[in-house]
Scaffold this active site. Structure first.
Site, mmCIF file in Angstrom:
data_model
loop_
_atom_site.group_PDB
_atom_site.id
_atom_site.type_symbol
_atom_site.label_atom_id
_atom_site.label_comp_id
_atom_site.label_asym_id
_atom_site.label_seq_id
_atom_site.Cartn_x
_atom_site.Cartn_y
_atom_site.Cartn_z
ATOM 1 N N ARG A 143 -1.528 -8.501 4.388
ATOM 2 C CA ARG A 143 -1.636 -7.119 4.880
ATOM 3 C C ARG A 143 -2.461 -7.056 6.166
ATOM 4 O O ARG A 143 -2.172 -6.271 7.046
ATOM 5 C CB ARG A 143 -2.253 -6.227 3.798
ATOM 6 C CG ARG A 143 -1.261 -5.902 2.682
ATOM 7 C CD ARG A 143 -1.926 -5.159 1.531
ATOM 8 N NE ARG A 143 -2.714 -6.074 0.712
ATOM 9 C CZ ARG A 143 -3.871 -5.785 0.147
ATOM 10 N NH1 ARG A 143 -4.418 -4.595 0.332
ATOM 11 N NH2 ARG A 143 -4.506 -6.665 -0.590
ATOM 12 N N HIS B 167 -7.227 -7.805 -7.987
ATOM 13 C CA HIS B 167 -6.694 -7.932 -6.629
ATOM 14 C C HIS B 167 -5.361 -7.203 -6.585
ATOM 15 O O HIS B 167 -4.508 -7.433 -7.435
ATOM 16 C CB HIS B 167 -6.516 -9.410 -6.279
ATOM 17 C CG HIS B 167 -6.289 -9.642 -4.820
ATOM 18 N ND1 HIS B 167 -5.143 -9.235 -4.183
ATOM 19 C CD2 HIS B 167 -7.062 -10.217 -3.872
ATOM 20 C CE1 HIS B 167 -5.228 -9.564 -2.901
ATOM 21 N NE2 HIS B 167 -6.382 -10.161 -2.684
#
Lengths: 532, 227
Positions: free
Chosen positions: A338, A318
């Site tokens: 994000r 990740h």
């Protein structure tokens, strides 16, 4: 809390913020992505891999640490287990108490089967509980399962098994509805429309969420439902080996009480492996976002019994694990940060890539920035900035507390207020893209009566997984496995149980020249200082 | 990092250990030599497995925390609570309804709350626990659900409650009632499930499954992305 060097870099991030916010960073071309992955993705580091020496995947690549476990003997080799003394006798045995196992158990129970869950920690001690960002489903007017298929297929480098991916996307809306009907509180607006966002690599906003406790909200609801249905859950008990009958079909498992070490025999007409991932094997020395029990146990059990693996050499890092402070090193910083507006920014304040590239690409770009000296030094390595104050500039004050409260709380514990300052991130070992190979109905292709669901499956996502497709796959394939296992159990007539495959495996190891005293599955990582 | 001057003394179940001061309680236990089975789950603050109670030497206040989310301090006397017998009542979510009576039936002890606020003080997630119990008493399930949403069910509240309330279970019931019955229904979800069940996407998905990889690459690389 930040060092003077970090503070100096924060000033650069702040100085470029206004200008950065006025432009969306360019997305990479297919060629640029390929080149970046080959140069910087850990899957391409040859020294992190070994070759499998025996079994159905002999000759293929495997992470060193998983290879060592595959090249180890059974914990039961030389042990005298009396298989005639049956402790549990059920239709469906579910190994693993995470999201996939719980979904399977609920559906098997619903179908009238006598089902039991066995889990080495507690029910709900699973990666599902820790999933933060959300779950995908193409349920809005501008979206379709076909669009979802295209995103996932491309994001997974065109390697997903079409029959599995079809099930994933086609059954996604029903999975959301099933969860909603169980009482999962999805983020909705006043009219009941789902609040959905993008994830890395999605072409439509189809990420459904429950703040940033998406997995926790799903897992605690499933757990509650399992308990309400009075489905037996045997906790702190691991499955250490599958049992077969004389026809080579799976017929149960040998269990071990984690606290007393006592062995127990579970006979079952069908067995579902739902043991999850492998983050705690710490491939290539990476920290992990995974829970304590993520040690690939089901892969070992299945492989030793003769079930092939698929894509065991592809791992998801990740992009945004915690790089600083060290107390939470490797913990997940959800992609949702994000999705709702934060950019990835290097030491010099430059937004070096689009924030929502797919995870493999995004992780590789962070590794590149740090390898080429554009990362910020931390006590345990380096990292890049995730410019979280942008979120509140974009969506207003209070957005972070409302939509990503777990992240805010995690950092505030260490005196870092992500509403005011950016946070430092570096890739963390997050997901096993590969696993045991299954057909469209959830059964392994080589061993009768054996099913696999959840992260232990390989092939649903191909060689990279999109955000939100794992919470989805545990529900879709967990439910399906539960239904299929219950139906199959009705027609299974079990033969005499044996553990012959353990001896056979030991002989194969010997014949391949592997002399080992190690045993597998691992069950728990060796974290006590004296064991390291 | 673990040089002598950064070491601190902690007491695990009363026994002294010297450990690096930058560790969490959980990693300090492992540094001391424990192989954890109980009291360790996700290790990142989501599962509530590592409820822990501690007191700093010379201070009389008992504190509660998650071992994985709390840094060690000098003089910390630590005991973990790896299991607490919270009292979950079972029910059929399809049968019950979000009425005030349901709390009365399933968790009547919430009406014995004496308002001491020990639950709120004990909460490892800094939630206003007593407030969400008050909402539950009044049948305000949506508010109870919202206020209790970040609960990780560690049980520290229940450990401290003189009325024997299993707070996490009350919050969970309120959330399931809210998710299923109170939150508005999602029309677009219902419609899409119906369309799929009617087979409206079957031929389209078949077509895309049959396409050669080169064509899929072209489709993927040129697909339009919603702003």
């Amino acid at each position: 809390m930040f060092t003077p060097e970090m503070l100096e870099s924060v000033a650069k991030v702040e100085a470029t913020r206004k200008e950065r916010m006025a432009t969306e960073p360019r997305r990479m071309t297919a060629e640029e992505k390929d080149e970046l992955l080959k140069k910087f993705h850990p899957d391409y580091r040859a020294e992190g891999f070994a070759t499998i020496q025996i079994g159905p995947n002999k000759g293929e690549k495997v992470p060193l640490e998983l290879g060592n476990l595959l090249h180890s003997n059974s914990r039961l080799l030389g042990e005298k287990i009396d298989l005639d003394k049956v402790d549990y006798d059920v239709d469906v045995l579910v190994i693993g108490g995470g999201g996939a196992g719980s979904s399977a158990a609920i559906e098997a129970d619903n179908a009238g089967a006598n089902v039991m869950i066995v889990t080495k920690l507690r029910i709900g001690d699973a990666n599902t509980m820790m999933a933060e960002g959300g779950i995908q489903a193409a349920d809005k007017e501008n979206d379709s399962p076909v669009q979802h298929y295209l995103d996932a297929f491309g994001g997974g480098h065109f390697a997903a098994r079409p029959e599995l991916l079809r099930r994933l996307v086609m059954e996604a809306p029903d999975a959301i509805k099933w969860l909603n009907d169980l009482g999962v509180m999805f983020d909705k607006d006043a009219d009941g429309r789902m609040v959905t966002t993008h994830g890395g690599g999605t072409s439509r906003k189809r990420m459904h969420a429950c703040k940033d406790y998406s997995g926790a909200e799903i897992m605690r609801t499933l757990r509650d439902e399992v308990i309400n249905r009075k489905i037996p859950v045997v906790e702190f008990t691991s499955a250490v080996e599958l049992i077969k009958d004389e026809n080579g079909r799976v017929a149960g498992a040998v269990l071990q009480n984690m606290e007393t070490d006592e062995y127990l025999v579970a006979r079952a007409k069908t067995v579902i492996i739902a043991t999850g991932g492998a983050g705690r094997l710490h491939y290539q020395g990476f920290p992990t976002s995974n829970h304590y029990g993520a040690t690939a146990d089901g892969l070992i059990l299945g492989y030793r019994a003769g079930a092939p693996l698929l894509y065991q050499d592809t791992i998801q890092y990740h992009p945004t694990g915690v790089a600083y402070p060290s107390q939470i090193f490797g913990a997940l910083v959800t992609e949702k940060v994000r999705s709702i507006g934060a950019m990835l920014v290097n030491k010099d304040g430059v937004a070096y890539a689009h924030p929502l590239e797919t995870r493999d690409v995004s992780a590789s770009a962070i590794i590149r920035e740090c390898a080429e000296g554009r990362g910020v030094e931390t006590p345990l390595g380096s990292g890049v900035w995730l410019d979280t104050p942008m979120i509140e500039i974009l969506h207003g004050e209070g957005t972070i507390e409302k939509r990503i409260p777990a992240m805010m709380r995690m950092y505030l514990n260490y005196g870092i207020d992500m509403r005011k300052v950016p946070i430092l991130v570096y890739p963390t070992l997050h997901y096993q893209n590969g696993g045991l190979e299954i057909g469209g109905e959830g059964f392994t292709k080589t061993i009768d009566n054996l099913l696999v669901a959840g992260e232990a499956v390989g092939g649903i996502h191909g060689r990279n997984r999109l955000m939100g497709n794992s919470l989805l796959d545990i529900i879709v394939f967990g439910r399906n496995a539960g239904k299929a296992a219950a139906a199959k159990a009705k027609v299974v007539k079990l033969g005499k149980m044996n553990l012959d495959h353990i001896e056979a495996y030991a002989k194969e190891l010997k014949a391949a020249g592997i002399e080992t005293n190690d045993v597998s599955p691992l069950l728990l990582p060796k974290y006590a200082r004296k064991e390291r | 990092m673990s040089n002598e001057k950064n070491m601190v003394n902690i007491y695990l179940y009363g026994k002294q250990y010297k450990v690096p001061g930058d560790l969490t309680i959980m990693t300090a236990m492992e540094y001391a030599g424990y192989t954890l089975k109980r009291g360790c789950g996700c290790r990142h603050g989501f599962c509530g497995a590592c409820a822990t109670i501690y007191r700093i030497k010379g201070d009389n206040e008992l504190k509660t925390c998650l071992a994985c989310q709390t840094q060690v301090q000098e003089g910390m006397y630590i005991a973990s609570i790896p299991f607490f017998p919270t009292d979950k009542r079972t029910y059929d979510i399809g049968e019950i309804k979000p009425t005030e009576q349901i709390m009365m039936e399933l968790y009547p002890e919430i009406y014995s709350c004496i308002g001491c606020n020990a639950c709120t003080k004990a909460c490892t997630q800094s939630l206003n626990v007593m407030q969400y119990i008050a909402y539950a008493q009044r049948g305000e399930f949506e508010k109870c659900a919202e206020e209790s949403f970040d609960c990780v069910s560690c049980g520290c509240c229940s450990v401290r409650c003189p009325a024997g309330i299993s707070h996490p279970m009350v919050g969970l019931l309120a959330r399931r009632l809210t998710g299923k019955y109170i939150a508005p229904e999602t029309e677009h979800l219902k419609n899409r499930v119906e369309e799929i069940n009617k087979g409206e996407f079957d031929s389209l998905i078949e077509q895309v499954m049959q396409k050669p990889i080169t064509e899929m690459k072209e489709l993927y690389n040129t697909r339009d992305i919603e702003k």
